[in-house]
Design a protein around this motif. Structure first.
Motif, PDB file in Angstrom:
ATOM      1  N   LEU A 148      17.248  -0.151   1.402  1.00  0.00           N
ATOM      2  CA  LEU A 148      17.302   0.912   0.393  1.00  0.00           C
ATOM      3  C   LEU A 148      16.905   0.440  -1.003  1.00  0.00           C
ATOM      4  O   LEU A 148      16.190   1.149  -1.707  1.00  0.00           O
ATOM      5  N   PRO A 149      17.315  -0.738  -1.471  1.00  0.00           N
ATOM      6  CA  PRO A 149      16.892  -1.169  -2.819  1.00  0.00           C
ATOM      7  C   PRO A 149      15.384  -1.272  -2.991  1.00  0.00           C
ATOM      8  O   PRO A 149      14.853  -0.976  -4.063  1.00  0.00           O
ATOM      9  N   ALA A 150      14.662  -1.650  -1.932  1.00  0.00           N
ATOM     10  CA  ALA A 150      13.196  -1.753  -2.041  1.00  0.00           C
ATOM     11  C   ALA A 150      12.559  -0.392  -2.241  1.00  0.00           C
ATOM     12  O   ALA A 150      11.496  -0.273  -2.859  1.00  0.00           O
ATOM     13  N   LEU A 151      13.211   0.653  -1.724  1.00  0.00           N
ATOM     14  CA  LEU A 151      12.645   1.996  -1.853  1.00  0.00           C
ATOM     15  C   LEU A 151      12.962   2.622  -3.203  1.00  0.00           C
ATOM     16  O   LEU A 151      12.214   3.459  -3.700  1.00  0.00           O
ATOM     17  N   THR A 152      14.064   2.203  -3.829  1.00  0.00           N
ATOM     18  CA  THR A 152      14.505   2.843  -5.068  1.00  0.00           C
ATOM     19  C   THR A 152      14.331   1.969  -6.300  1.00  0.00           C
ATOM     20  O   THR A 152      14.760   2.354  -7.399  1.00  0.00           O
TER      21      THR A 152
ATOM     22  N   PHE B 212      12.267   5.752   7.686  1.00  0.00           N
ATOM     23  CA  PHE B 212      12.745   4.694   6.794  1.00  0.00           C
ATOM     24  C   PHE B 212      13.877   3.897   7.430  1.00  0.00           C
ATOM     25  O   PHE B 212      13.934   2.668   7.331  1.00  0.00           O
ATOM     26  N   VAL B 213      14.792   4.614   8.115  1.00  0.00           N
ATOM     27  CA  VAL B 213      15.907   3.926   8.763  1.00  0.00           C
ATOM     28  C   VAL B 213      15.403   3.008   9.877  1.00  0.00           C
ATOM     29  O   VAL B 213      15.890   1.890  10.056  1.00  0.00           O
ATOM     30  N   LEU B 214      14.406   3.474  10.626  1.00  0.00           N
ATOM     31  CA  LEU B 214      13.922   2.705  11.762  1.00  0.00           C
ATOM     32  C   LEU B 214      13.050   1.519  11.354  1.00  0.00           C
ATOM     33  O   LEU B 214      13.008   0.502  12.049  1.00  0.00           O
ATOM     34  N   THR B 215      12.327   1.640  10.241  1.00  0.00           N
ATOM     35  CA  THR B 215      11.399   0.580   9.851  1.00  0.00           C
ATOM     36  C   THR B 215      11.882  -0.216   8.650  1.00  0.00           C
ATOM     37  O   THR B 215      11.673  -1.433   8.585  1.00  0.00           O
TER      38      THR B 215
ATOM     39  N   PRO C 180       8.771   0.855   3.121  1.00  0.00           N
ATOM     40  CA  PRO C 180       8.360   2.024   2.329  1.00  0.00           C
ATOM     41  C   PRO C 180       6.955   2.504   2.654  1.00  0.00           C
ATOM     42  O   PRO C 180       6.693   3.720   2.644  1.00  0.00           O
ATOM     43  N   THR C 181       6.021   1.594   2.965  1.00  0.00           N
ATOM     44  CA  THR C 181       4.645   1.999   3.262  1.00  0.00           C
ATOM     45  C   THR C 181       4.585   2.827   4.539  1.00  0.00           C
ATOM     46  O   THR C 181       3.950   3.893   4.581  1.00  0.00           O
ATOM     47  N   ALA C 182       5.244   2.349   5.596  1.00  0.00           N
ATOM     48  CA  ALA C 182       5.273   3.107   6.857  1.00  0.00           C
ATOM     49  C   ALA C 182       5.980   4.438   6.670  1.00  0.00           C
ATOM     50  O   ALA C 182       5.572   5.460   7.253  1.00  0.00           O
ATOM     51  N   THR C 183       7.012   4.452   5.840  1.00  0.00           N
ATOM     52  CA  THR C 183       7.735   5.699   5.586  1.00  0.00           C
ATOM     53  C   THR C 183       6.836   6.719   4.896  1.00  0.00           C
ATOM     54  O   THR C 183       6.829   7.902   5.250  1.00  0.00           O
ATOM     55  N   VAL C 184       6.061   6.257   3.914  1.00  0.00           N
ATOM     56  CA  VAL C 184       5.150   7.166   3.201  1.00  0.00           C
ATOM     57  C   VAL C 184       4.074   7.694   4.142  1.00  0.00           C
ATOM     58  O   VAL C 184       3.721   8.888   4.104  1.00  0.00           O
ATOM     59  N   ILE C 185       3.545   6.837   5.007  1.00  0.00           N
ATOM     60  CA  ILE C 185       2.513   7.270   5.956  1.00  0.00           C
ATOM     61  C   ILE C 185       3.057   8.352   6.877  1.00  0.00           C
ATOM     62  O   ILE C 185       2.424   9.395   7.087  1.00  0.00           O
ATOM     63  N   VAL C 186       4.251   8.117   7.437  1.00  0.00           N
ATOM     64  CA  VAL C 186       4.854   9.112   8.320  1.00  0.00           C
ATOM     65  C   VAL C 186       5.133  10.410   7.566  1.00  0.00           C
ATOM     66  O   VAL C 186       4.873  11.512   8.063  1.00  0.00           O
ATOM     67  N   GLY C 187       5.637  10.282   6.324  1.00  0.00           N
ATOM     68  CA  GLY C 187       5.933  11.474   5.542  1.00  0.00           C
ATOM     69  C   GLY C 187       4.695  12.291   5.231  1.00  0.00           C
ATOM     70  O   GLY C 187       4.701  13.523   5.341  1.00  0.00           O
ATOM     71  N   VAL C 188       3.607  11.630   4.854  1.00  0.00           N
ATOM     72  CA  VAL C 188       2.357  12.339   4.534  1.00  0.00           C
ATOM     73  C   VAL C 188       1.792  13.025   5.775  1.00  0.00           C
ATOM     74  O   VAL C 188       1.386  14.202   5.727  1.00  0.00           O
TER      75      VAL C 188
END
Length: 350
Positions: free
Chosen positions: A97-101, A244-247, A250-258
């Motif tokens: 979480l700190p890396a994302l925020t 985000f929880v599974l990986t 942040p980069t993979a999370t953004v890709i999945v979100g987009v």
């Protein structure tokens, strides 16, 4: 004053009954929808394939029973899998979480971490699992309701005629019921197809990214897409949070979100309106109010039933002169649709 107080008391009693009997009423509403959908299918099968009506009805009832039980057990199994993995991935998510925020600044980062720490997500997920297990008992009740509706189907027209005490009035009531069934059936069939396509694409995104819970996320997306406007947003947010929880990346999370957001936008704003066309013709603001009202009364199931209930209300109010103003407010352009054109088009097609 007396009329106003009596109306307030009646409304309060109605709300009390809706809340206290919500389990039975929700099961009854779902049973009516399934009965409506299956009745059209039975009529088509018995007419085109020349299958006896009793055989088509029996097969339809067996199919409904097996389908509901399969869906219930699948949802319970997927929810249990999500609970198990959420607990096992909780520490990883807290570490990532700190890396994302970190870009939000130290103060905002501390507030977000404190809020998420105080939020008992594990307990919430476990309570969700307990609610999901209630689907089995609800499915059994829905099956019983649908079975008795099929048993009473032959007597429905006679009961309507005796209640109306007038042949013309009885025909009008049957026409209103037929138009509501046609409009709701078309909406549900189109929405099911669109939701299935969306869920398949979301599953493909998770599978391509090598993420777990692809089936659970796809199933959740399929279900939430039946909630207009806000359902796709909630499904996308859940997909992003799970990614985000599974990986923890942040980069993979953004890709999945987009990818999920683009999928929901294209299907929800282009394909869905193109297929539905003028099926609903409901006010967007009215849909949001209906979602809020039935969500407050019946929870998540009420949000799924909000649009079919709103369609039924608009058609019914359009046929009652002193309630036509309600139909005008519920309609999109202020031109309430009484559904007669649907019935006439069905007769011409037949």
């Amino acid at each position: 004053m007396q009329t106003g107080f009596l109306g307030l008391i009646a409304f309060s009693l109605l709300m009390f009954m809706l809340v206290q009997a919500k389990f039975i009423l929700i099961s009854l509403a779902i049973a009516i929808i399934l009965f409506s959908l299956t009745s059209d299918a039975i009529h088509a099968i018995s007419t085109r394939l020349r299958v006896p009506n009793w055989l088509a009805t029996t097969l339809a009832l067996i199919g409904i029973a097996l389908g509901l039980l399969w869906v219930s057990t699948t949802i319970v199994a997927q929810v249990n899998e999500v609970v198990f993995l959420a607990i096992s991935y909780a520490e990883r998510a807290q570490a990532a979480l700190p890396a994302l925020t970190e870009r939000l600044g130290p103060e905002a980062q501390e507030r977000i971490i404190t809020a998420l720490t105080n939020f008992n997500i594990t307990g919430w997920i476990r309570s969700l699992a307990g609610q999901a297990s209630g689907l089995l008992s609800g499915s059994v009740l829905v099956i019983l309701f649908v079975g008795f509706m099929f048993a009473e189907q032959v007597w429905f027209p006679l009961k309507i005629e005796r209640l109306a005490n007038d042949a013309d009035h009885a025909r009008q009531i049957r026409r209103i019921i037929a138009s509501i069934m046609h409009r709701v059936n078309r909406y549900l069939v189109v929405k099911t197809g669109v939701s299935a396509v969306t869920a398949s694409i979301v599953w493909l995104i998770f599978w391509t990214m090598g993420l777990e819970l692809a089936t659970a996320v796809a199933l959740l997306t399929f279900v939430l897409n039946f909630i207009p406007s806000v359902g796709s947003i909630i499904a996308t947010l859940i997909a992003v949070l799970l990614a985000f929880v599974l990986t923890g990346d942040p980069t993979a999370t953004v890709i999945v979100g987009v990818l999920c957001a683009v999928t929901q936008f294209l299907i929800g704003n282009i394909i869905d309106p193109m297929l539905l066309g003028q099926t609903l013709r409901l006010s967007s603001f009215g849909i949001i109010l209906s979602l809020a009202f039935w969500g407050a009364i019946w929870g998540v199931p009420g949000m799924f039933l909000a649009v079919p209930i709103m369609v039924a209300l608009m058609i019914i109010c359009a046929h009652i002169p002193w309630l036509r103003g309600v139909a005008v407010m519920l309609s999109r352009e202020g031109l309430p649709d009484d559904g007669d054109n649907d019935v006439q088009s069905d007769r011409m097609a037949a």
